[in-house]
Scaffold this active site. Structure first.
Site, PDB file in Angstrom:
ATOM      1  N   GLY A  13       0.828  -1.208   0.000  1.00  0.00           N
ATOM      2  CA  GLY A  13       0.000   0.000   0.000  1.00  0.00           C
ATOM      3  C   GLY A  13       0.863   1.260   0.000  1.00  0.00           C
ATOM      4  O   GLY A  13       1.884   1.309   0.689  1.00  0.00           O
ATOM      5  N   ARG A  36      13.509   9.982  -2.638  1.00  0.00           N
ATOM      6  CA  ARG A  36      14.440  11.107  -2.844  1.00  0.00           C
ATOM      7  C   ARG A  36      15.705  10.927  -2.004  1.00  0.00           C
ATOM      8  O   ARG A  36      16.830  11.121  -2.496  1.00  0.00           O
ATOM      9  CB  ARG A  36      13.721  12.403  -2.455  1.00  0.00           C
ATOM     10  CG  ARG A  36      14.593  13.634  -2.400  1.00  0.00           C
ATOM     11  CD  ARG A  36      13.735  14.830  -1.980  1.00  0.00           C
ATOM     12  NE  ARG A  36      14.494  16.052  -1.830  1.00  0.00           N
ATOM     13  CZ  ARG A  36      15.093  16.425  -0.705  1.00  0.00           C
ATOM     14  NH1 ARG A  36      15.037  15.646   0.360  1.00  0.00           N
ATOM     15  NH2 ARG A  36      15.744  17.573  -0.658  1.00  0.00           N
ATOM     16  N   THR A  92      17.880   8.104  -3.411  1.00  0.00           N
ATOM     17  CA  THR A  92      18.506   8.516  -4.671  1.00  0.00           C
ATOM     18  C   THR A  92      19.655   9.487  -4.423  1.00  0.00           C
ATOM     19  O   THR A  92      20.788   9.276  -4.887  1.00  0.00           O
ATOM     20  CB  THR A  92      17.450   9.183  -5.582  1.00  0.00           C
ATOM     21  OG1 THR A  92      16.378   8.268  -5.767  1.00  0.00           O
ATOM     22  CG2 THR A  92      18.038   9.564  -6.933  1.00  0.00           C
ATOM     23  N   ARG A 117       0.695  -4.913  -5.251  1.00  0.00           N
ATOM     24  CA  ARG A 117       0.779  -6.127  -4.419  1.00  0.00           C
ATOM     25  C   ARG A 117       0.889  -7.268  -5.417  1.00  0.00           C
ATOM     26  O   ARG A 117       0.011  -7.432  -6.258  1.00  0.00           O
ATOM     27  CB  ARG A 117      -0.468  -6.283  -3.562  1.00  0.00           C
ATOM     28  CG  ARG A 117      -0.709  -5.095  -2.622  1.00  0.00           C
ATOM     29  CD  ARG A 117      -1.775  -5.433  -1.603  1.00  0.00           C
ATOM     30  NE  ARG A 117      -2.272  -4.267  -0.890  1.00  0.00           N
ATOM     31  CZ  ARG A 117      -1.661  -3.700   0.151  1.00  0.00           C
ATOM     32  NH1 ARG A 117      -0.518  -4.189   0.590  1.00  0.00           N
ATOM     33  NH2 ARG A 117      -2.193  -2.661   0.755  1.00  0.00           N
ATOM     34  N   ASP A 124       5.582  -5.192   6.144  1.00  0.00           N
ATOM     35  CA  ASP A 124       6.182  -6.499   6.443  1.00  0.00           C
ATOM     36  C   ASP A 124       5.962  -7.527   5.328  1.00  0.00           C
ATOM     37  O   ASP A 124       6.814  -8.398   5.105  1.00  0.00           O
ATOM     38  CB  ASP A 124       5.723  -7.037   7.807  1.00  0.00           C
ATOM     39  CG  ASP A 124       4.221  -7.162   7.925  1.00  0.00           C
ATOM     40  OD1 ASP A 124       3.496  -6.636   7.059  1.00  0.00           O
ATOM     41  OD2 ASP A 124       3.763  -7.806   8.891  1.00  0.00           O
ATOM     42  N   THR A 181       4.361   2.174   5.773  1.00  0.00           N
ATOM     43  CA  THR A 181       2.952   1.750   5.798  1.00  0.00           C
ATOM     44  C   THR A 181       2.205   2.605   6.811  1.00  0.00           C
ATOM     45  O   THR A 181       2.759   2.931   7.872  1.00  0.00           O
ATOM     46  CB  THR A 181       2.784   0.263   6.166  1.00  0.00           C
ATOM     47  OG1 THR A 181       1.408   0.026   6.520  1.00  0.00           O
ATOM     48  CG2 THR A 181       3.635  -0.162   7.362  1.00  0.00           C
ATOM     49  N   ASP A 212      -0.050   1.597   8.622  1.00  0.00           N
ATOM     50  CA  ASP A 212      -0.537   0.746   9.712  1.00  0.00           C
ATOM     51  C   ASP A 212       0.364   0.765  10.949  1.00  0.00           C
ATOM     52  O   ASP A 212      -0.060   0.387  12.036  1.00  0.00           O
ATOM     53  CB  ASP A 212      -0.672  -0.707   9.235  1.00  0.00           C
ATOM     54  CG  ASP A 212      -1.601  -0.832   8.037  1.00  0.00           C
ATOM     55  OD1 ASP A 212      -2.489   0.023   7.899  1.00  0.00           O
ATOM     56  OD2 ASP A 212      -1.420  -1.770   7.245  1.00  0.00           O
ATOM     57  N   ASP A 218       2.476  -1.315  11.723  1.00  0.00           N
ATOM     58  CA  ASP A 218       2.480  -2.676  12.287  1.00  0.00           C
ATOM     59  C   ASP A 218       3.784  -3.429  12.005  1.00  0.00           C
ATOM     60  O   ASP A 218       3.788  -4.651  11.941  1.00  0.00           O
ATOM     61  CB  ASP A 218       1.280  -3.467  11.716  1.00  0.00           C
ATOM     62  CG  ASP A 218       1.312  -3.554  10.196  1.00  0.00           C
ATOM     63  OD1 ASP A 218       2.101  -2.821   9.563  1.00  0.00           O
ATOM     64  OD2 ASP A 218       0.540  -4.350   9.637  1.00  0.00           O
ATOM     65  N   ARG A 252      -5.088  -2.692   9.128  1.00  0.00           N
ATOM     66  CA  ARG A 252      -4.978  -4.144   8.893  1.00  0.00           C
ATOM     67  C   ARG A 252      -5.237  -4.904  10.193  1.00  0.00           C
ATOM     68  O   ARG A 252      -6.276  -4.670  10.787  1.00  0.00           O
ATOM     69  CB  ARG A 252      -3.599  -4.459   8.307  1.00  0.00           C
ATOM     70  CG  ARG A 252      -3.583  -5.718   7.458  1.00  0.00           C
ATOM     71  CD  ARG A 252      -2.244  -5.923   6.846  1.00  0.00           C
ATOM     72  NE  ARG A 252      -2.073  -5.125   5.644  1.00  0.00           N
ATOM     73  CZ  ARG A 252      -2.562  -5.454   4.449  1.00  0.00           C
ATOM     74  NH1 ARG A 252      -3.224  -6.556   4.304  1.00  0.00           N
ATOM     75  NH2 ARG A 252      -2.362  -4.681   3.414  1.00  0.00           N
ATOM     76  N   GLY A 262     -10.278  12.344  21.641  1.00  0.00           N
ATOM     77  CA  GLY A 262     -11.089  12.302  22.858  1.00  0.00           C
ATOM     78  C   GLY A 262     -12.275  11.367  22.724  1.00  0.00           C
ATOM     79  O   GLY A 262     -13.372  11.646  23.224  1.00  0.00           O
ATOM     80  N   GLU A 297     -10.282  -1.573  11.733  1.00  0.00           N
ATOM     81  CA  GLU A 297     -10.841  -2.517  10.754  1.00  0.00           C
ATOM     82  C   GLU A 297     -10.473  -3.965  11.085  1.00  0.00           C
ATOM     83  O   GLU A 297     -11.216  -4.890  10.761  1.00  0.00           O
ATOM     84  CB  GLU A 297     -10.373  -2.175   9.335  1.00  0.00           C
ATOM     85  CG  GLU A 297      -8.856  -2.312   9.145  1.00  0.00           C
ATOM     86  CD  GLU A 297      -8.387  -2.142   7.704  1.00  0.00           C
ATOM     87  OE1 GLU A 297      -9.217  -1.965   6.799  1.00  0.00           O
ATOM     88  OE2 GLU A 297      -7.159  -2.186   7.506  1.00  0.00           O
ATOM     89  N   ARG A 317     -24.527   6.112  14.121  1.00  0.00           N
ATOM     90  CA  ARG A 317     -24.202   6.475  12.738  1.00  0.00           C
ATOM     91  C   ARG A 317     -22.781   5.981  12.455  1.00  0.00           C
ATOM     92  O   ARG A 317     -21.916   6.066  13.334  1.00  0.00           O
ATOM     93  CB  ARG A 317     -24.252   7.990  12.525  1.00  0.00           C
ATOM     94  CG  ARG A 317     -25.634   8.582  12.664  1.00  0.00           C
ATOM     95  CD  ARG A 317     -26.535   8.097  11.530  1.00  0.00           C
ATOM     96  NE  ARG A 317     -27.710   8.922  11.354  1.00  0.00           N
ATOM     97  CZ  ARG A 317     -28.812   8.866  12.081  1.00  0.00           C
ATOM     98  NH1 ARG A 317     -28.897   8.028  13.091  1.00  0.00           N
ATOM     99  NH2 ARG A 317     -29.844   9.659  11.808  1.00  0.00           N
ATOM    100  N   ILE A 343      -8.970   7.498   2.180  1.00  0.00           N
ATOM    101  CA  ILE A 343      -8.578   8.890   2.432  1.00  0.00           C
ATOM    102  C   ILE A 343      -7.375   8.920   3.374  1.00  0.00           C
ATOM    103  O   ILE A 343      -6.537   9.820   3.324  1.00  0.00           O
ATOM    104  CB  ILE A 343      -9.785   9.681   3.005  1.00  0.00           C
ATOM    105  CG1 ILE A 343      -9.534  11.164   2.912  1.00  0.00           C
ATOM    106  CG2 ILE A 343     -10.122   9.324   4.423  1.00  0.00           C
ATOM    107  CD1 ILE A 343     -10.726  11.893   2.377  1.00  0.00           C
TER     108      ILE A 343
HETATM  109  O1  F6P Z   1      -1.506  -1.618   4.615  1.00  0.00           O
HETATM  110  C1  F6P Z   1      -2.153  -0.424   4.341  1.00  0.00           C
HETATM  111  C2  F6P Z   1      -3.617  -0.659   4.135  1.00  0.00           C
HETATM  112  O2  F6P Z   1      -4.222   0.573   3.809  1.00  0.00           O
HETATM  113  C3  F6P Z   1      -4.357  -1.321   5.297  1.00  0.00           C
HETATM  114  O3  F6P Z   1      -4.641  -0.418   6.328  1.00  0.00           O
HETATM  115  C4  F6P Z   1      -5.566  -1.863   4.599  1.00  0.00           C
HETATM  116  O4  F6P Z   1      -6.122  -2.945   5.312  1.00  0.00           O
HETATM  117  C5  F6P Z   1      -4.998  -2.320   3.276  1.00  0.00           C
HETATM  118  O5  F6P Z   1      -3.826  -1.552   3.066  1.00  0.00           O
HETATM  119  C6  F6P Z   1      -5.885  -2.153   2.082  1.00  0.00           C
HETATM  120  O6  F6P Z   1      -5.231  -2.741   1.012  1.00  0.00           O
HETATM  121  P1  F6P Z   1      -5.547  -2.501  -0.518  1.00  0.00           P
HETATM  122  O7  F6P Z   1      -4.932  -1.194  -0.906  1.00  0.00           O
HETATM  123  O8  F6P Z   1      -4.880  -3.636  -1.224  1.00  0.00           O
HETATM  124  O9  F6P Z   1      -7.033  -2.491  -0.642  1.00  0.00           O
END
Ligand code: F6P
Length: 319
Positions: free
Chosen positions: A11, A21, A24, A72, A103, A125, A127, A129, A171, A185, A222, A243, A250
């Site tokens: 991603g 940059r 390079t 990917r 990773d 990334t 994430d 993670d 992720r 908050g 998520e 809601r 984004i």
């Molecule tokens: O790893 C970054 C990320 O945006 C995650 O937060 C999300 O689960 C995933 O990539 C979405 O992947 P894709 O761009 O393949 O839909």
């Protein structure tokens, strides 16, 4: 080291361009030639290389996304794909590769390292993670982007006395969700790292209303569950009518924050230093703001923990 290649994989994350940059320019500063590889491992297998000069990476330090584009790749996971990648690198006489990604991308880099390709990973990334580094490139920007969105949602939540659920990316990890929750908050945060009990959350919401709170905000990662599932469970168990907002992609866009820009610049240059020193099979990172290097395998072995102090903070400050 005479020729270094650089690619972005997985991603996209804000700050990847600043890292490209830095790789390079620091490599050219050290008298090496640099090649950009387009579309991650796909371009590596297909030989999509382009020589990069210092001016080619001018004006990109603040741009989101990645000028090298990214992908990917399933094909790269096969023996044929790996063999194609190694052959491309040999054809272009590349003697060092920098992989900017998460990773999953580092697992691919590790395979190349095992086949004798000198490779260094730069963690990028949203994430956060990736174990082996306190922060990944893009995480701080995504956090701020999500926070800006949540602040806007708060206006409607408070005007209408509503319960809002905001789903953020991450992720399998809760870094974005937890930090967005603290910074905005929020009433409550649902992350994969903590067991979730819908009855407990309903009690909390009930207490909040009794204590005079007119509106509430819940942040859900998520990787824990979807915001829609949480909405349904709150309805079924407590009769709440929430809601839902899913922030989605984004969070991956936009100009990097100063933190990410500086982090990416440091990591890109440090990755080149490591290659120049003859190191391979490693990732760069920061621990307590210092540059460090760790084996690539650190990134996927063992889960990077959430800060328990922050989890407790959300609970303590939402009374
Ligand atoms: O790893 C970054 C990320 O945006 C995650 O937060 C999300 O689960 C995933 O990539 C979405 O992947 P894709 O761009 O393949 O839909």
């Amino acid at each position: 080291m005479k020729r270094i290649a650089v690619l972005t994989s997985g991603g996209d994350a804000p700050g990847m361009n600043a890292a490209i940059r830095a790789v390079t320019r620091s490599a050219i500063y050290d008298k090496a030639e640099v090649y950009g590889v387009f579309q991650g491992y796909e371009g590596l297998m297909d030989g999509a290389f382009q020589r990069l000069e210092p001016r080619d990476v001018g004006g990109i330090i603040h741009r989101g996304g990645t000028i090298l584009r990214t992908a990917r790749s399933e094909r790269f996971r096969t023996d044929e794909g790996l063999a194609d990648a190694v052959a491309s690198l040999e054809r272009h006489s590349i003697d060092g590769l920098v992989v900017i990604g998460g990773d999953g991308s580092f697992k691919g880099a590790y395979e190349l390292h095992n086949l004798g390709v000198p490779v260094v990973g730069v963690p990028g990334t949203i994430d956060n993670d990736v174990a082996g580094t306190d922060e990944t490139i893009g995480y701080d920007t995504a956090l701020n982007t999500a926070l800006e969105a949540v602040k806007k949602l708060r206006d409607t939540a408070s005007s209408h006395d509503r319960l809002f659920i905001v789903e953020v990316m991450g992720r399998e990890a809760g870094f974005l969700a937890l930090n967005v929750a603290v910074a905005s908050g929020a009433e409550f945060v649902v992350v994969p790292e903590r067991k979730f009990d819908v009855g407990f959350l309903c009690d909390r919401l009930h207490q909040s209303r009794k204590a005079g709170k007119q509106h509430s905000l819940i942040v859900v990662a998520e990787g824990a569950m979807s915001a829609v599932e949480l909405k349904d469970r709150l309805k079924d168990t407590g009769g709440y009518d929430a809601r839902v907002t899913v922030l989605g992609y984004i969070q991956r866009g936009g100009s990097p924050t100063s933190f990410d820009t500086i982090l990416a610049s440091r990591m890109g240059a440090f990755a080149v230093d490591r290659l120049m020193e003859g190191e391979s099979g490693i990732m760069v990172g920061t621990v307590c703001h210092e540059m460090v290097a760790a084996p690539l395998s650190r990134s996927w072995e063992g889960r990077k923990p959430l800060n328990p102090e922050l989890i407790e903070l959300v609970d303590r400050l939402s009374i």
